[in-house]
Enzyme design. Structure first.
Site, short mmCIF file in Angstrom:
data_model
loop_
_atom_site.label_atom_id
_atom_site.label_comp_id
_atom_site.label_asym_id
_atom_site.label_seq_id
_atom_site.Cartn_x
_atom_site.Cartn_y
_atom_site.Cartn_z
N CYS A 286 0.86 -1.17 0.00
CA CYS A 286 0.00 0.00 0.00
C CYS A 286 0.90 1.23 0.00
O CYS A 286 2.10 1.13 0.24
CB CYS A 286 -0.86 0.03 1.25
N ARG B 63 1.96 1.51 -6.03
CA ARG B 63 2.14 0.56 -4.92
C ARG B 63 0.88 -0.22 -4.60
O ARG B 63 0.93 -1.26 -3.95
CB ARG B 63 2.58 1.32 -3.66
N TRP C 85 -3.64 -1.91 -1.42
CA TRP C 85 -3.51 -3.18 -2.14
C TRP C 85 -4.06 -4.21 -1.15
O TRP C 85 -3.44 -4.49 -0.13
CB TRP C 85 -2.04 -3.45 -2.46
N ASN D 150 0.22 -0.06 6.31
CA ASN D 150 0.76 -0.95 5.29
C ASN D 150 1.36 -2.13 6.04
O ASN D 150 2.14 -1.94 6.96
CB ASN D 150 1.84 -0.19 4.50
N GLY D 151 0.98 -3.36 5.66
CA GLY D 151 1.50 -4.54 6.35
C GLY D 151 0.35 -5.45 6.74
O GLY D 151 -0.76 -5.33 6.23
N GLU E 145 12.72 -13.37 -18.35
CA GLU E 145 12.32 -11.98 -18.08
C GLU E 145 11.31 -11.50 -19.13
O GLU E 145 10.34 -10.81 -18.80
CB GLU E 145 13.58 -11.10 -18.03
N LYS F 27 7.55 -10.18 -18.42
CA LYS F 27 7.03 -8.87 -18.85
C LYS F 27 5.69 -9.05 -19.56
O LYS F 27 4.74 -8.34 -19.30
CB LYS F 27 8.00 -8.16 -19.81
N GLU G 75 2.84 -10.24 -17.07
CA GLU G 75 2.38 -9.34 -16.00
C GLU G 75 1.62 -8.11 -16.51
O GLU G 75 0.76 -7.61 -15.82
CB GLU G 75 3.53 -8.93 -15.07
N HIS H 49 12.28 -31.73 -24.28
CA HIS H 49 11.95 -32.55 -23.11
C HIS H 49 10.53 -32.29 -22.63
O HIS H 49 10.20 -32.58 -21.48
CB HIS H 49 12.97 -32.28 -21.99
N LYS I 278 4.08 -2.59 -6.81
CA LYS I 278 5.47 -2.35 -7.17
C LYS I 278 6.43 -2.95 -6.16
O LYS I 278 7.45 -3.50 -6.51
CB LYS I 278 5.69 -0.84 -7.28
C1 F6R Z 1 8.51 -7.49 -12.48
C2 F6R Z 1 8.84 -6.87 -11.21
C3 F6R Z 1 9.01 -7.73 -10.02
C4 F6R Z 1 10.17 -7.21 -9.14
C5 F6R Z 1 10.20 -8.00 -7.83
C6 F6R Z 1 11.37 -7.59 -6.97
O1 F6R Z 1 8.42 -6.57 -13.51
O2 F6R Z 1 8.96 -5.67 -11.11
O3 F6R Z 1 9.21 -9.05 -10.38
O4 F6R Z 1 11.36 -7.34 -9.85
O5 F6R Z 1 9.02 -7.79 -7.13
O6 F6R Z 1 11.30 -6.23 -6.63
P1 F6R Z 1 12.58 -5.47 -6.10
O7 F6R Z 1 13.56 -5.44 -7.21
O8 F6R Z 1 12.09 -4.11 -5.71
O9 F6R Z 1 13.09 -6.24 -4.92
#
Ligand code: F6R
Length: 616
Positions: A2, A27, A77, A103-104, A488, A492, A495, A511, A611
């Site tokens: 949050c 967030r 969130w 938050n938590g 990766e 992308k 998500e 496999h 985020k």
């Molecule tokens: C994907 C993404 C997440 C972060 C992960 C770690 O696009 O952003 O997979 O990479 O949540 O976040 P950090 O790097 O802030 O520890």
């Protein structure tokens, strides 16, 4: 997860809170609210399900008087309770004399709620957070405002970063933290701020300090005071001055933060390398006692830790470190680290990767590694964050604030830092001949220019996205250092466009995954000529074609053979194998972006994601 903002000063609080919340929307974005305080007035609370703009409309309709110069806000969130108005924060007590944003997770909230209910408290939401408001109400009967906060928080188990306001002392906001994500105090003149993250406050101040776990901040317009929650003793804080600009936290005319951040990568990488790598000579340097310590010459094994995109950067780092240092290196998903009993200890270097420096799984793993005697380096984008405070050595990536939920520039900046660290350690340990080391350094210094070239293909990528956005499943294949890029790129796509995508080592295809290939399953293959496994990759391409697969290949300019095999290609400039990830990820980030745009998805705030993941 949050986002929290607090303001106390001399200006109308509502616009400041709304602007801060808008900057924190990445967030959490299922509901939002704010509470405004003013002496002699009841607390005014407005909260709404939906994104910040729903709250903005509600605030506009309420025609709030500018006399409210203190307040707190929250973007949610959901963890406990549906994203509906009543569950949005701030929460208040039975008499509406105080407001709380949290938050938590309060783990013992059921027991606390039962007890409070039996004592006559009436709950208005389904959240865990509301118990805190009622505990504070009880505390206030016997103690002053600060005493009530300490008394209430002492009963809470779990994680929290909270900001609280009390109608009896409206100018005195209290923030406190124990896990639950970051909480920064922003320092102004005649006004002070609290927020979950620095970008929320960049229009007002660049001077901050972070609260540490177990600390409480009493923030009023003219002062900030920090105490230890356990014993009430004062803590002295040294503010840090950040060099992030307001523009960096704004879209600056781009349709989305993600696009802005993708296109910004060459500049971000330059910032990562600035002052550390001389791009002309290829020389690398790092200053400070940690970087010349004997330990860096003698450690015997390396573990890299991270989550999501940061973990994929770590996989590439593992390959580089192992190759150039000849030291065993492993990458571990941070959330799994503590369930194993990895044999690490005093001889171990642990490299923690995190954009935010607040990801709870990564922090828990960091602490576990530290407890086992390892030395920690944090590669992190957020200055002053928990990871940077707890590590022994810090390499800031200097990518600037990353606001788009899907990580892009933080990833390539992490790669830059890992590359740079590899060269630095190889020099220290003399594992690469000096001439070759300089040559590698120069090649790294050249990467931002290569990235710039690749990003010019944006319109070609957009055309491909138009063609392929209709598919529901994708396979990404890579070998060696390009395998993490397959992972990766798949992340992308899934998500932000909600398309199912998997990344595989190309060798794994036969496999199992090959059974999936048909006309409805596009395969994206990293087939760069510089790869030592190029021939094998071409075989994989043929196997896909032989099964009528739709093939998009990333190929080096002029590679006719790979071109001939693929239905569509994305061309990259020639680049040496180990630097390939910097350029191969770019068209795939753009591809994910363009596909999501065509599908009308919420690119900067994909559903269910946040985020910074601050709950386990
Ligand atoms: C994907 C993404 C997440 C972060 C992960 C770690 O696009 O952003 O997979 O990479 O949540 O976040 P950090 O790097 O802030 O520890």
């Amino acid at each position: 997860m949050c986002g929290i903002v607090g303001y106390t000063g001399f200006k109308p609080a509502a616009p400041i809170l709304l602007q801060g919340l808008a900057r924190l929307e990445y967030r959490g974005y299922d509901s939002a609210g704010l509470a405004l305080l003013r002496s002699g007035q009841p607390i005014l609370t407005i909260k709404k399900a939906g994104k910040i703009h729903c709250l903005v409309s509600a605030v506009q309709e309420a025609r709030i008087s500018p006399v409210f110069t203190s307040g707190l806000g929250h973007t949610r969130w959901a963890t406990h309770g549906l994203p509906v108005d009543k569950n949005a924060h701030p929460h208040s007590d039975c008499r509406n004399q105080l407001a709380v944003v949290h938050n938590g997770i309060i783990e013992n909230y059921r027991a606390l709620k039962r007890r409070l209910r039996s004592q006559g408290h009436v709950f208005k939401s389904d959240t865990d957070s509301e118990v805190l408001a009622h505990l504070l109400e009880q505390g206030l009967r016997r103690k002053g405002w600060v005493g009530a906060v300490r008394w209430a928080l002492a009963q809470v188990q779990g994680t929290y970063s909270v900001v609280m306001g009390y109608g009896g002392e409206p100018e005195k906001l209290i923030g406190a933290k124990s896990g639950g994500g970051a909480l920064v105090v922003g320092l102004g003149r005649g006004e002070n701020f609290l927020a979950s993250d620095i970008p929320a406050l960049l229009s007002h101040t660049r001077r901050f300090f972070y609260l540490q776990d177990g600390e409480l901040a009493v923030v009023s317009p003219s002062s900030t005071r920090v105490l230890r929650l356990s014993n009430g003793r004062s803590v002295t804080k040294r503010p840090l001055e950040v060099d992030w600009s307001v523009q960096q936290a704004e879209k600056e005319g781009y349709a989305h933060f993600m696009l802005k951040e993708i296109l910004e990568q060459p500049r971000a990488l330059k910032r990562t390398l600035a002052g550390r790598l001389d791009p002309k000579t290829g020389e690398v340097k790092l200053e400070g006692p940690f970087w010349s310590s004997a330990f860096l010459r003698r450690f015997r094994n390396i573990t890299l830790l991270g989550m999501g995109t940061s973990a994929y950067a770590g996989m590439i780092g593992r390959d580089l470190l192992e190759k150039y240092l000849r030291v065993p290196a492993q990458l571990e998903n941070a959330s799994e680290f503590r369930y194993r009993k990895p044999p690490i200890g005093k001889d171990s270097l642990v490299i923690v990767l995190s954009q935010s420096g607040e990801t709870v799984d990564t922090l828990v793993a960091l602490r576990e590694a530290k407890a086992q005697g390892a030395t920690i380096i944090a590669i992190c984008n957020a200055m002053g964050s928990s990871a940077t405070r707890e590590a022994d050595g810090v390499l800031l990536t200097h990518a600037g604030p990353e606001i788009g939920v899907a990580s892009t520039k933080a990833f390539t900046a992490q790669l830059g830092a890992l590359w740079f660290l590899t060269l630095y350690l190889a020099r220290l340990r003399r594992t690469i001949p000096p001439g070759l080391l300089l040559q590698k350094g120069r090649a790294l210094g050249h990467v931002p220019r290569l990235m710039q070239k690749v990003l010019r293909q944006r319109h070609h990528v957009a055309r491909l996205a138009r063609k392929y956005a209709v598919f529901h499943n994708f396979l990404f294949l890579g070998r060696g250092i390009q395998y993490p890029i397959a992972l990766e790129a798949a992340l992308k796509l899934k998500e932000i466009s909600y398309i199912h995508a998997e990344g595989y080592p190309a060798g794994e295809m036969k496999h199992g995954p090959i059974a999936l290939i048909d006309r409805r399953m596009p395969v994206v293959a990293m087939a760069l000529r510089s790869s030592t496994a190029h021939e094998k990759m071409l075989n994989n391409l043929m196997e896909v074609r032989a099964r009528s697969g739709r093939l998009i290949a990333l190929v080096e300019k002029g590679d006719r053979e790979a071109r001939r095999l693929a239905e569509d290609t994305l061309e990259l400039p020639p680049v040496e194998e180990d630097l390939g990830p910097f350029v191969s990820i770019l068209p795939l980030q753009l591809f994910a972006y363009e596909v999501a745009r065509r599908k009308g998805c919420e690119i900067d705030q994909p559903r269910h994601l946040a985020k910074s993941v601050t709950v386990e």
